[in-house]
Design an enzyme around this catalytic site. Structure first.
Site, PDB file in Angstrom:
ATOM      1  N   HIS A 101       5.439 -27.631  18.378  1.00  9.89           N
ATOM      2  CA  HIS A 101       6.632 -27.233  17.293  1.00  9.89           C
ATOM      3  C   HIS A 101       7.526 -28.225  17.180  1.00  9.89           C
ATOM      4  O   HIS A 101       7.692 -29.012  18.212  1.00  9.89           O
ATOM      5  CB  HIS A 101       7.023 -25.776  17.578  1.00  9.89           C
ATOM      6  CG  HIS A 101       8.038 -25.287  16.783  1.00  9.89           C
ATOM      7  ND1 HIS A 101       9.134 -25.635  16.491  1.00  9.89           N
ATOM      8  CD2 HIS A 101       7.701 -24.163  15.745  1.00  9.89           C
ATOM      9  CE1 HIS A 101       9.788 -24.721  15.623  1.00  9.89           C
ATOM     10  NE2 HIS A 101       8.819 -23.954  15.067  1.00  9.89           N
TER      11      HIS A 101
ATOM     12  N   ASP B  86       6.273 -24.444  26.711  1.00  2.68           N
ATOM     13  CA  ASP B  86       6.656 -23.773  25.512  1.00  2.68           C
ATOM     14  C   ASP B  86       5.876 -22.474  25.250  1.00  2.68           C
ATOM     15  O   ASP B  86       4.793 -22.440  24.617  1.00  2.68           O
ATOM     16  CB  ASP B  86       6.887 -24.665  24.355  1.00  2.68           C
ATOM     17  CG  ASP B  86       7.474 -23.804  23.039  1.00  2.68           C
ATOM     18  OD1 ASP B  86       7.450 -22.354  23.159  1.00  2.68           O
ATOM     19  OD2 ASP B  86       7.444 -24.314  21.840  1.00  2.68           O
TER      20      ASP B  86
ATOM     21  N   GLN C 189       4.946 -18.656  21.552  1.00  3.25           N
ATOM     22  CA  GLN C 189       3.831 -17.865  20.896  1.00  3.25           C
ATOM     23  C   GLN C 189       2.955 -17.168  21.887  1.00  3.25           C
ATOM     24  O   GLN C 189       2.023 -16.399  21.391  1.00  3.25           O
ATOM     25  CB  GLN C 189       3.294 -18.937  20.076  1.00  3.25           C
ATOM     26  CG  GLN C 189       3.870 -19.459  18.918  1.00  3.25           C
ATOM     27  CD  GLN C 189       4.145 -18.555  17.819  1.00  3.25           C
ATOM     28  OE1 GLN C 189       3.295 -17.483  17.763  1.00  3.25           O
ATOM     29  NE2 GLN C 189       5.318 -18.768  17.193  1.00  3.25           N
TER      30      GLN C 189
ATOM     31  N   LYS D 244       9.958 -12.896  19.250  1.00  5.18           N
ATOM     32  CA  LYS D 244       8.528 -13.116  19.071  1.00  5.18           C
ATOM     33  C   LYS D 244       7.915 -11.948  19.767  1.00  5.18           C
ATOM     34  O   LYS D 244       6.773 -11.773  19.642  1.00  5.18           O
ATOM     35  CB  LYS D 244       7.970 -14.257  19.586  1.00  5.18           C
ATOM     36  CG  LYS D 244       8.568 -15.729  19.303  1.00  5.18           C
ATOM     37  CD  LYS D 244       8.289 -16.055  17.763  1.00  5.18           C
ATOM     38  CE  LYS D 244       8.818 -17.371  17.705  1.00  5.18           C
ATOM     39  NZ  LYS D 244       8.385 -18.025  15.941  1.00  5.18           N
TER      40      LYS D 244
ATOM     41  N   CYS E 255       6.819 -25.779  10.874  1.00  2.00           N
ATOM     42  CA  CYS E 255       7.312 -26.613  11.806  1.00  2.00           C
ATOM     43  C   CYS E 255       6.560 -27.505  12.667  1.00  2.00           C
ATOM     44  O   CYS E 255       6.768 -27.580  13.789  1.00  2.00           O
ATOM     45  CB  CYS E 255       8.513 -25.852  12.501  1.00  2.00           C
ATOM     46  SG  CYS E 255       9.950 -25.295  11.915  1.00  2.00           S
TER      47      CYS E 255
END
Length: 404
Positions: free
Chosen positions: A121, A198, A201, A224, A362
């Site tokens: 991202h 990261d 997600q 999220k 993104c």
């Protein structure tokens, strides 16, 4: 027992209509919906507590502090951090990545290397580019193949003693690819590099164990995973959090202040300058508890079934091509239909009550790799159903007929 009807009843927004049609919400990769227990936690804070945290001697401040710090303990247990002070509240994943990238300024020199992946991202690209501009370090990128998977043989050639930090996502927001982060972490540590994951997600779909992964940093956002926007978590190993300078200065993160010198507070407060998003932090704890009552094994199994069903059904549409066909995937489907622009498809199916995300998500470098302007992305959550997928298929067929 995984009771989908009961689960859907927990989410008030799912019962509404959009454009006169029942809402089908397939934009969970952008943000998830919130169960009533989370909405109730927000309301309770503002109607029964509403006070600033830490240092307050009055009762409401102490209640607010206890609730906020309890949420920190919930996160610690959930991700299996060794200490609760390794859990830093942030404004979200982007904030966490920037805090780490900023801190590494003092540890990088010219021609040191930062390694990211082609699946990132923009939030896990731009902060490292900015760090390279400040320090003269070099940014290297692990490439992907046509399935949207990292080419690990190239990673093995790229990693070296010059590599100071590796930053990769756990799951790709654009393609749903689940990356082999444990392998990447172990290999990076062999060369003395730190690793940031990261997890934005990943956390809606699985329960990360940061000690088992042995990552140095793990960042994610609350919104999220059924919590409010504006709150997230930066996990960092104690040794790194002690070494890195704070990202922001102000109240709360200090031990002493004079006009000559300021000393910083102990962890975690060193990285938590200013008044935080108190209600969102508390609600994040509530959201995590809610998800754990359902169980992440049950969530993963149900979403895998949804993904397999949706993949089969969508591929029955002539001209539809799925972008990202990794063997290990989360419940995300990105696709294009013939030469129709994704925006046009998204606009038309919205008229039928179906919410998807369109564009480059993104992740412009991914779209450049596949030589496409963007995709339609349908991202599924544990409160979605096969019946909703059937409605998506019908809507896509109508959109294709109208736009062809």
């Amino acid at each position: 027992m995984f009771d989908i009807d009961q689960i859907r009843a927990d989410f008030p927004l799912l019962s509404q209509q959009v454009n006169g049609k029942p809402l089908v919400y397939f934009d969970n990769g952008a943000t998830s919906q919130k169960p009533k227990v989370v909405l109730d936690a927000i309301q309770k804070y503002y109607t029964e507590i509403n006070a600033n945290i830490h240092r307050g001697v009055h009762t409401l401040s102490q209640k607010a502090t206890d609730a906020y710090e309890n949420a920190r303990n919930i996160v610690q247990k959930h991700i299996n951090a060794k200490h609760n002070y390794e859990v830093i509240f942030t404004a979200g994943t982007t904030h966490g990545i920037n805090a780490v990238a900023n801190g590494f300024t003092k540890y990088l020199q010219k021609d040191d290397e930062i390694l990211i992946s082609a699946l990132e991202h923009h939030s896990n690209i731009v902060p490292w580019q900015m760090l390279c501009e400040r320090t003269g370090a070099l940014l290297k990128v692990i490439p992907i193949n046509e399935n949207g998977e990292l080419i690990l043989s190239d990673f093995e050639k790229q990693i070296s003693n010059k590599t100071k930090i590796v930053a990769v996502n756990h799951i790709s927001n654009a393609l749903g690819t689940i990356n082999p982060i444990k392998y990447i972490i172990d290999k990076a540590h062999q060369f003395g590099a730190a690793v940031l994951i990261d997890g934005a997600q990943a956390v809606p779909h699985l329960k990360p164990d940061v000690q088992e992964l042995d990552c140095d940093f793990y960042v994610f956002s609350g919104h999220k995973m059924c919590a409010p926007t504006g709150v997230g978590i930066l996990y960092g190993k104690e040794e790194w959090l002690q070494k890195l300078p704070p990202y922001q200065g102000g109240g709360e993160m200090i031990a002493t202040v004079t006009f000559n010198k300021t000393t910083y507070a102990d962890l975690p407060h060193k990285f938590e300058a200013g008044t935080p998003n108190i209600e969102a932090g508390i609600a994040l704890g509530t959201a995590i508890e809610y998800l754990n009552t359902i169980g992440f094994d049950a969530i993963a199994s149900y979403e895998k079934d949804l993904l397999e069903y949706a993949t089969t059904k969508l591929l029955e549409i002539e001209g539809l091509k799925i972008i990202g066909t990794a063997q290990q995937k989360a419940s995300v489907l990105s696709f294009i239909i013939d030469a129709i622009h994704p925006y046009d498809i998204g606009t038309i199916i919205d008229k039928m009550g179906i919410a998807v995300r369109t564009g480059h998500h993104c992740t412009q470098p991914i779209m450049d790799f596949f030589n496409i302007p963007g995709t339609v992305r349908a991202s599924f959550a544990f409160y979605n159903t096969k019946e909703e997928i059937d409605m998506l298929v019908v809507a896509l067929k109508k959109a294709k007929m109208m736009l062809s």
